[in-house]
Design a protein around this motif. Structure first.
Motif, PDB file in Angstrom:
ATOM      1  N   VAL A 162       8.792 -10.044  -2.244  1.00  0.00           N
ATOM      2  CA  VAL A 162       8.229 -11.107  -1.735  1.00  0.00           C
ATOM      3  C   VAL A 162       6.572 -10.514  -1.715  1.00  0.00           C
ATOM      4  O   VAL A 162       6.461  -9.501  -1.255  1.00  0.00           O
ATOM      5  CB  VAL A 162       8.719 -11.537  -0.322  1.00  0.00           C
ATOM      6  N   ALA A 163       5.486 -11.498  -1.741  1.00  0.00           N
ATOM      7  CA  ALA A 163       4.314 -11.225  -1.322  1.00  0.00           C
ATOM      8  C   ALA A 163       4.157 -10.674  -0.141  1.00  0.00           C
ATOM      9  O   ALA A 163       4.690 -11.201   0.764  1.00  0.00           O
ATOM     10  CB  ALA A 163       3.369 -12.173  -1.952  1.00  0.00           C
ATOM     11  N   LYS A 164       3.451  -9.743   0.362  1.00  0.00           N
ATOM     12  CA  LYS A 164       3.193  -9.304   1.463  1.00  0.00           C
ATOM     13  C   LYS A 164       1.518  -9.722   2.105  1.00  0.00           C
ATOM     14  O   LYS A 164       1.061 -10.558   1.481  1.00  0.00           O
ATOM     15  CB  LYS A 164       3.075  -7.820   1.455  1.00  0.00           C
ATOM     16  N   ARG A 165       1.314  -8.894   2.970  1.00  0.00           N
ATOM     17  CA  ARG A 165       0.117  -9.201   3.809  1.00  0.00           C
ATOM     18  C   ARG A 165      -1.164  -9.152   2.896  1.00  0.00           C
ATOM     19  O   ARG A 165      -1.108  -8.344   1.922  1.00  0.00           O
ATOM     20  CB  ARG A 165      -0.274  -8.387   4.872  1.00  0.00           C
ATOM     21  N   GLU A 166      -2.290  -9.594   3.250  1.00  0.00           N
ATOM     22  CA  GLU A 166      -3.694  -9.455   2.436  1.00  0.00           C
ATOM     23  C   GLU A 166      -3.808  -8.126   2.273  1.00  0.00           C
ATOM     24  O   GLU A 166      -4.472  -7.672   1.131  1.00  0.00           O
ATOM     25  CB  GLU A 166      -4.532 -10.310   3.272  1.00  0.00           C
ATOM     26  N   GLU A 167      -3.838  -7.184   3.240  1.00  0.00           N
ATOM     27  CA  GLU A 167      -4.152  -5.984   3.002  1.00  0.00           C
ATOM     28  C   GLU A 167      -3.351  -4.973   1.792  1.00  0.00           C
ATOM     29  O   GLU A 167      -4.099  -4.225   1.185  1.00  0.00           O
ATOM     30  CB  GLU A 167      -3.824  -5.032   4.459  1.00  0.00           C
ATOM     31  N   HIS A 168      -2.144  -5.473   1.645  1.00  0.00           N
ATOM     32  CA  HIS A 168      -1.432  -4.886   0.504  1.00  0.00           C
ATOM     33  C   HIS A 168      -2.006  -5.203  -0.734  1.00  0.00           C
ATOM     34  O   HIS A 168      -2.004  -4.878  -1.683  1.00  0.00           O
ATOM     35  CB  HIS A 168       0.040  -5.150   0.671  1.00  0.00           C
ATOM     36  N   ARG A 169      -2.051  -6.678  -0.734  1.00  0.00           N
ATOM     37  CA  ARG A 169      -2.809  -7.027  -2.087  1.00  0.00           C
ATOM     38  C   ARG A 169      -4.111  -6.737  -2.360  1.00  0.00           C
ATOM     39  O   ARG A 169      -4.377  -6.243  -3.480  1.00  0.00           O
ATOM     40  CB  ARG A 169      -3.200  -8.971  -1.932  1.00  0.00           C
ATOM     41  N   LEU A 170      -4.657  -6.360  -1.414  1.00  0.00           N
ATOM     42  CA  LEU A 170      -6.260  -5.868  -1.663  1.00  0.00           C
ATOM     43  C   LEU A 170      -5.936  -4.379  -2.360  1.00  0.00           C
ATOM     44  O   LEU A 170      -6.622  -3.951  -3.111  1.00  0.00           O
ATOM     45  CB  LEU A 170      -7.092  -5.738  -0.607  1.00  0.00           C
ATOM     46  N   ALA A 171      -4.872  -3.647  -1.689  1.00  0.00           N
ATOM     47  CA  ALA A 171      -4.645  -2.309  -2.358  1.00  0.00           C
ATOM     48  C   ALA A 171      -4.039  -2.285  -3.800  1.00  0.00           C
ATOM     49  O   ALA A 171      -4.354  -1.598  -4.588  1.00  0.00           O
ATOM     50  CB  ALA A 171      -3.410  -1.851  -1.349  1.00  0.00           C
ATOM     51  N   LEU A 172      -3.286  -3.439  -3.992  1.00  0.00           N
ATOM     52  CA  LEU A 172      -2.849  -3.461  -5.546  1.00  0.00           C
ATOM     53  C   LEU A 172      -3.890  -3.774  -6.396  1.00  0.00           C
ATOM     54  O   LEU A 172      -4.049  -3.161  -7.530  1.00  0.00           O
ATOM     55  CB  LEU A 172      -1.826  -4.634  -5.512  1.00  0.00           C
ATOM     56  N   ARG A 173      -4.856  -4.516  -5.884  1.00  0.00           N
ATOM     57  CA  ARG A 173      -6.088  -5.019  -6.815  1.00  0.00           C
ATOM     58  C   ARG A 173      -6.691  -3.657  -7.005  1.00  0.00           C
ATOM     59  O   ARG A 173      -7.302  -3.316  -8.287  1.00  0.00           O
ATOM     60  CB  ARG A 173      -6.968  -6.223  -6.362  1.00  0.00           C
ATOM     61  N   ALA A 174      -7.005  -2.893  -6.066  1.00  0.00           N
ATOM     62  CA  ALA A 174      -7.825  -1.531  -6.256  1.00  0.00           C
ATOM     63  C   ALA A 174      -7.004  -0.874  -7.289  1.00  0.00           C
ATOM     64  O   ALA A 174      -7.756  -0.178  -7.917  1.00  0.00           O
ATOM     65  CB  ALA A 174      -7.954  -1.002  -4.878  1.00  0.00           C
ATOM     66  N   ALA A 175      -5.740  -0.549  -7.143  1.00  0.00           N
ATOM     67  CA  ALA A 175      -4.951   0.271  -7.925  1.00  0.00           C
ATOM     68  C   ALA A 175      -5.155  -0.167  -9.375  1.00  0.00           C
ATOM     69  O   ALA A 175      -5.347   0.542 -10.584  1.00  0.00           O
ATOM     70  CB  ALA A 175      -3.547   0.535  -7.472  1.00  0.00           C
ATOM     71  N   ALA A 176      -4.822  -1.536  -9.552  1.00  0.00           N
ATOM     72  CA  ALA A 176      -4.766  -2.012 -10.748  1.00  0.00           C
ATOM     73  C   ALA A 176      -6.187  -1.887 -11.691  1.00  0.00           C
ATOM     74  O   ALA A 176      -6.274  -1.493 -12.766  1.00  0.00           O
ATOM     75  CB  ALA A 176      -4.439  -3.384 -10.831  1.00  0.00           C
ATOM     76  N   ARG A 235       0.830  -1.128  -0.070  1.00  0.00           N
ATOM     77  CA  ARG A 235       0.117  -0.136   0.114  1.00  0.00           C
ATOM     78  C   ARG A 235       0.794   1.335   0.072  1.00  0.00           C
ATOM     79  O   ARG A 235       0.572   2.306  -0.466  1.00  0.00           O
ATOM     80  CB  ARG A 235      -0.814  -0.103   1.194  1.00  0.00           C
ATOM     81  N   ASP A 236       2.045   1.189   0.816  1.00  0.00           N
ATOM     82  CA  ASP A 236       2.980   2.360   0.479  1.00  0.00           C
ATOM     83  C   ASP A 236       3.435   2.675  -0.844  1.00  0.00           C
ATOM     84  O   ASP A 236       3.510   4.051  -1.188  1.00  0.00           O
ATOM     85  CB  ASP A 236       3.952   1.835   1.586  1.00  0.00           C
ATOM     86  N   GLY A 237       3.718   1.581  -1.493  1.00  0.00           N
ATOM     87  CA  GLY A 237       4.116   2.025  -2.850  1.00  0.00           C
ATOM     88  C   GLY A 237       2.877   2.545  -3.736  1.00  0.00           C
ATOM     89  O   GLY A 237       3.258   3.422  -4.594  1.00  0.00           O
ATOM     90  N   ILE A 238       1.976   2.106  -3.505  1.00  0.00           N
ATOM     91  CA  ILE A 238       0.556   2.390  -4.256  1.00  0.00           C
ATOM     92  C   ILE A 238       0.386   4.031  -3.917  1.00  0.00           C
ATOM     93  O   ILE A 238       0.160   4.948  -4.858  1.00  0.00           O
ATOM     94  CB  ILE A 238      -0.466   1.733  -3.852  1.00  0.00           C
ATOM     95  N   ASP A 239       0.440   4.361  -2.855  1.00  0.00           N
ATOM     96  CA  ASP A 239       0.059   5.688  -1.996  1.00  0.00           C
ATOM     97  C   ASP A 239       1.155   6.783  -2.797  1.00  0.00           C
ATOM     98  O   ASP A 239       1.106   7.919  -3.030  1.00  0.00           O
ATOM     99  CB  ASP A 239       0.017   5.631  -0.590  1.00  0.00           C
ATOM    100  N   HIS A 267       1.121 -10.698  -8.068  1.00  0.00           N
ATOM    101  CA  HIS A 267       0.845 -10.030  -6.793  1.00  0.00           C
ATOM    102  C   HIS A 267      -0.622  -9.662  -6.638  1.00  0.00           C
ATOM    103  O   HIS A 267      -0.968  -9.288  -5.462  1.00  0.00           O
ATOM    104  CB  HIS A 267       1.747  -8.945  -6.630  1.00  0.00           C
ATOM    105  N   LEU A 268      -1.349  -9.793  -7.543  1.00  0.00           N
ATOM    106  CA  LEU A 268      -2.949  -9.512  -7.622  1.00  0.00           C
ATOM    107  C   LEU A 268      -3.752 -10.504  -6.853  1.00  0.00           C
ATOM    108  O   LEU A 268      -4.961 -10.642  -6.552  1.00  0.00           O
ATOM    109  CB  LEU A 268      -3.429  -9.126  -8.816  1.00  0.00           C
ATOM    110  N   VAL A 269      -2.843 -11.847  -6.943  1.00  0.00           N
ATOM    111  CA  VAL A 269      -3.455 -13.097  -6.589  1.00  0.00           C
ATOM    112  C   VAL A 269      -2.975 -13.985  -5.193  1.00  0.00           C
ATOM    113  O   VAL A 269      -3.848 -14.368  -4.597  1.00  0.00           O
ATOM    114  CB  VAL A 269      -3.015 -14.273  -7.912  1.00  0.00           C
TER     115      VAL A 269
END
Length: 347
Positions: free
Chosen positions: A222-236, A179-183, A200-202
């Protein structure tokens, strides 16, 4: 219910093709669907000069099967000895599309990367003058920094200081995982973009570790916590112009992945578009898939979108992708998203 979707032909803005027998084996998997790709330069030895890039491009084109239409967009591997004049000349000649920054030791074949960022400031200044993008592997490598925190620390310690010291430098923060990277990309203005991988979306870090170690889900970052995956999906799936597809598809022979010290990388070239269609459908954003896969990347790199199109179609029966691709360098396991894929690219 939508059962077909036609897109401008997509591009992959972060791709590993390797070299030799591995290159020959995996190149068709990307060229089948993607018109262009930013080619990573972390060979052994790395692609550090214009001459290296020209030779590597020629090897890629020589390995391209007859009848396939694919343009490799070459990059240079930034070292502390990189010559700004060589970089500028390669850009002026249309030979390179970006320069890649690996912090030394951050990932596969990154030992020649940068340790002292002051030593590359002259190259970065020249790149800002000529508009040549810098692609960054956004992780610090300090041993005391937890591997799950290295992207966020990189932003604060390295990326933001580089951008402040080099006004006008155009930067792609590659394979964002937090989420840090997305922000940071969202707030960074028009000179920064971010690529997001398919895997990383999956997957999150539980997929790698729960129930036994899954080596084919291990990648860097490396893949991170679920909260970060969800942030990536929202951005993509947002349609925002700052985010675009860079698969970071990274082939390794199975014996190198399934070992006591397995290599980092997920091989997603074969089934990326099917996975993306499912992800975007789940998010109610199929109408934004074209922006993410086909439009936003070219716009950032100041290239036209592709003229051709592809059509995805949804079938009741799941697509039967091969479990692995056979190459002259050994079998390479195809990323398993852990869910049935019903969208396929129409032949």
């Amino acid at each position: 219910m939508t059962t077909t979707l036609t897109l401008r032909r997509p591009d992959d803005w972060h791709l590993h093709l390797r070299d030799g027998a591995m290159l020959e084996g995996v190149l068709p998997e990307s060229a089948r669907h993607f018109a262009r790709a930013i080619i990573m330069p972390n060979l052994v030895p790395p692609v550090v000069t214009a001459r290296d890039a020209a030779a590597y491009r020629d090897r890629i084109l020589a390995a391209l099967p007859a009848g396939m239409d694919f343009t490799p967009l070459m990059t240079l591997y930034l070292t502390e000895e990189t010559d700004p004049a060589d970089v500028a000349a390669a850009h002026a000649a249309g030979l390179v599309t970006a320069v890649k920054l690996y912090p030394a030791g951050a990932t596969t074949n990154s030992a020649s990367g940068v340790r002292d960022f002051d030593k590359v400031q002259g190259v970065l200044d020249r790149m800002a003058e000529i508009g040549l993008p810098l692609c960054v592997h956004g992780e610090v490598t300090d041993a005391e920094i937890d591997i799950f925190d290295r992207e966020a620390v990189f932003i604060d310690r390295v990326l933001d200081p580089i951008r402040r010291a080099t006004p006008g430098l155009r930067v792609v923060m590659e394979h964002i995982t937090t989420r840090d990277g997305i922000d940071y990309v969202r707030q960074g203005g028009p000179d920064i973009g971010g690529t997001i991988t398919t895997h990383h979306l999956v997957i999150n870090r539980n997929h790698i570790l729960v129930g036994g170690i899954k080596p084919h889900y291990y990648c860097l970052p490396v893949a991170k916590r679920e909260e970060h995956r969800l942030a990536l999906r929202a951005a993509a799936t947002s349609g925002e112009a700052s985010f675009f597809l860079g698969t970071d598809s990274a082939p390794h022979p199975d014996d190198a992945k399934e070992s006591a010290c397995g290599c980092a990388g997920c091989f997603t070239a074969t089934n990326t578009l099917s996975i993306l269609a499912r992800v975007f459908e789940e998010e109610g954003a199929l109408d934004r898939l074209e922006a993410f896969a086909s439009l936003n990347g070219p716009a950032f790199y100041r290239l036209p979108p592709n003229d051709g199109t592809i059509t995805l179609e949804k079938d009741a029966a799941p697509v039967a992708y091969p479990a692995r691709i056979e190459t002259g360098a050994g079998p390479v396991t195809v990323f398993d998203p852990g869910m049935p894929l019903h969208w396929r690219v129409r032949p």
